[in-house]
Design an enzyme around this catalytic site. Structure first.
Site, short mmCIF file in Angstrom:
data_model
loop_
_atom_site.label_atom_id
_atom_site.label_comp_id
_atom_site.label_asym_id
_atom_site.label_seq_id
_atom_site.Cartn_x
_atom_site.Cartn_y
_atom_site.Cartn_z
CB SER A 461 -23.96 2.30 59.95
OG SER A 461 -25.35 2.04 59.83
CE1 TYR A 474 -23.26 -2.80 57.99
CE2 TYR A 474 -25.00 -1.64 59.18
CZ TYR A 474 -24.04 -1.67 58.19
OH TYR A 474 -23.87 -0.58 57.37
#
Length: 589
Positions: A461, A474
């Site tokens: 990501s 995250y």
């Protein structure tokens, strides 16, 4: 030590040395396979392949004219392809009178077998043909003319690439010089080191004829007798013999594009691509034997029982970029995983779709099947390493070793790192990081063992390099994926296995609608605001899927996908202080 029983066959005044592999314990009613070598080999090219076939087929090979123990005519005319095809027919008639055989050809052995299978009536003697690194020269000439007469940038580029790869053939047709070169440097030691240097052929357990130097020199007549005429005046003819083209994508001499027109002349054509080099009988004899054995079994029995991709390699039209490949996608029930499955299916991949949401994966499979590819669905929770390992083994047994693996399954967790529960943290890292590692390891081991390359794609990501006060956990999981990919790529490079980290930014998927947010009094409201923002951003999963396919084709290492991801990737590298300041901004209330 391989034991061959020698005999002789006469053809057109030539004495051809024919060899049958000793296999006293093998069934007597096996079909016959004739193995044909190329330059500068002899029947010893097949010493590591033949024993692997012996239980299923009666193995015959022979030294083609000009090589090994067969006659070496001096006249260049004697090496024209029509004479070489008649030699093959003579051997077939002698070893299997009245019963057609299966032919496996490599390099010039494949070229002359192509001449044979396009001869009218060839189907009465040849039941199937496995072609390895050796095109039909008439088809090649047709392809070259088509690319020259339609000078688009793509055509010109492909043609120039092949010209560069085939430059050695011009040298081989010069008078005196190539003969002098191989007289001086044509020793077994030099040739062994050359093959090892160009594509990693092992130095041991590789067999050459004692006549290697002489074979190099006499074999040059194959080039002089055929190349110029076939390329200048191609005469492509059809064949009804079932053909399997084994295309080595790392072939130093032959680019995959030259096989583009084969389907227009062979009406029973299969194609199998792999990240292998020209000398496949030396570098990976097991893979070649498995491939040939499965194809022969399919022709003999009408169906294939072994999971080595032959069934899915059927060619009904022009070759697709990833035709015949097997792809595994986790998290395939929605979002990026679903769109990646669609994109790979459109390029001809058979797809294995895994998700904890089986109903979603089934919907994906239905659409993939509509695109004309095989699709299979598995229930999988990637947070369980045991489950991932079992899944990988089930895929190997049922479908074969995958060529492409996309570890896409993931979840999100926003909010305060301090407020998150231990259970939330464990679940996040079990899925996002450990799941990726487990999938990469399980399938990576299979790819290494198979020895024909592959590609692993892991979804990281932009958060991996874009710090944020509300995405710390995250970001940590995705940063782990990114660095794992970089390291695994280095580890697997020697095995021709690519590894790519895909780093999307703001992409609207269903993950935003179910994101847990720690440390907030209005989790549902914040979730809706985030989902609405992502929807308004308008960057859809199909765009990420396109970049995944491009990354596989180009073997890219790290792919920031969205504009903000590309900016963040460079910003954190060159202006980390700016990223740290931006990280202090709150996303939720």
């Amino acid at each position: 030590m391989v034991s061959w029983n020698r005999s002789s066959v006469s053809s057109d005044g030539m004495d051809l040395a024919v060899f049958e592999l000793e296999a006293p314990d093998a069934p007597a009613d096996r079909p016959t396979a004739v193995l044909v070598h190329g330059w500068p080999d002899s029947h010893h090219l097949w010493d590591n392949v033949a024993p692997l076939l012996a239980d299923d087929v009666r193995v015959i090979s022979y030294d083609t004219r000009g090589y090994g123990e067969s006659t070496r005519p001096d006249q260049v005319e004697a090496y024209r392809l029509e004479h070489l095809a008649q030699d093959l027919f003579a051997v077939i008639d002698a070893v299997s009178p009245g019963v057609p055989v299966h032919v496996i050809g490599h390099d010039w052995g494949s070229v002359q077998a192509w001449e044979a299978v396009t001869t009218p009536g060839a189907e009465d003697r040849i039941k199937s043909f496995t072609s390895v690194s050796g095109p039909n020269l008439d088809f090649l000439g047709e392809w070259a003319h088509a690319n020259i007469t339609r000078p688009t940038p793509g055509n010109v580029g492909r043609a120039l690439s092949q010209v560069a790869s085939s430059a050695y053939t011009a040298f081989f047709q010069l008078p005196v010089l190539p003969q002098a070169f191989f007289s001086a440097f044509g020793s077994e030691k030099v040739w062994t080191e050359f093959l090892h240097a160009v594509e990693g052929t092992p130095r041991e357990n590789v067999s050459f004829a004692p006549t290697l130097r002489e074979d190099m020199i006499s074999g040059l007549r194959f080039y002089s007798a055929n190349i110029r005429e076939k390329l200048a005046r191609p005469n492509p003819r059809p064949t009804v013999v079932p053909v399997l083209e084994v295309v080595n994508e790392r072939d130093i001499a032959l680019r995959p594009a030259i096989y583009d027109l084969t389907h227009t002349h062979a009406n029973k054509l299969w194609r199998k691509n792999s990240a292998t080099g020209h000398w496949l009988p030396y570098t990976n004899p097991t893979y070649l034997a498995d491939t040939a054995r499965e194809f022969i079994a399919m022709i003999e029995n009408g169906t294939s029982s072994a999971p080595n991709t032959i069934d899915r390699a059927r060619r009904l039209g022009p070759p697709q970029k990833l035709g015949g490949k097997l792809a595994v996608i986790t998290g395939a029930g929605s979002g990026i995983g679903r769109e990646t499955a669609y994109a790979l299916a459109e390029l001809g991949c058979e797809v294995v779709l895994a998700d904890i949401n089986v109903a979603g994966a089934e919907e994906t499979a239905t659409e993939c099947k509509a695109k004309g590819v095989l699709s299979h669905v598995y229930d999988l929770d990637v947070s369980s390493t045991t489950a991932v390992n079992e899944f990988a083994e089930n895929v190997r047994r049922a479908h074969g070793v995958p060529d492409i693996v996309v570890n896409n399954a993931g979840i999100a967790l926003a909010g305060s790192a301090l407020a998150a529960s231990d259970a939330q943290v464990d679940r996040l890292f079990d899925i996002n990081l450990r799941g990726v590692i487990s999938g990469s390891r399980a399938f990576g081991k299979q790819m290494v063992e198979r020895g024909t390359g592959g590609h692993i794609v892991n979804l990281a990501s932009a958060a991996a390099f874009t710090p944020s006060r509300e995405l710390g956990l995250y970001s940590a999981s995705k940063a782990g994926v990114l660095m794992f990919c970089e390291s695994l790529r280095a580890e697997l490079a020697e095995h021709k296995i690519g590894v790519t980290a895909i780093c999307p930014g703001i992409v609207h998927t269903n993950i935003t609608s179910v994101t847990e947010i720690a440390g907030t009094d209005d989790e549902e409201g914040n979730r809706k605001r985030i989902d609405a923002f992502y929807a308004k951003r308008g960057f859809t999963p199909d765009k990420v899927a396109r970049d995944i396919v491009k990354a596989v084709l180009a073997n890219k290492a790290v792919v920031p996908v969205t504009p903000e991801a590309k900016f963040g990737y460079r910003s954190y590298r060159f202006f980390p202080w700016a990223s740290r300041i931006a990280a202090r901004q709150k996303l939720t209330k």
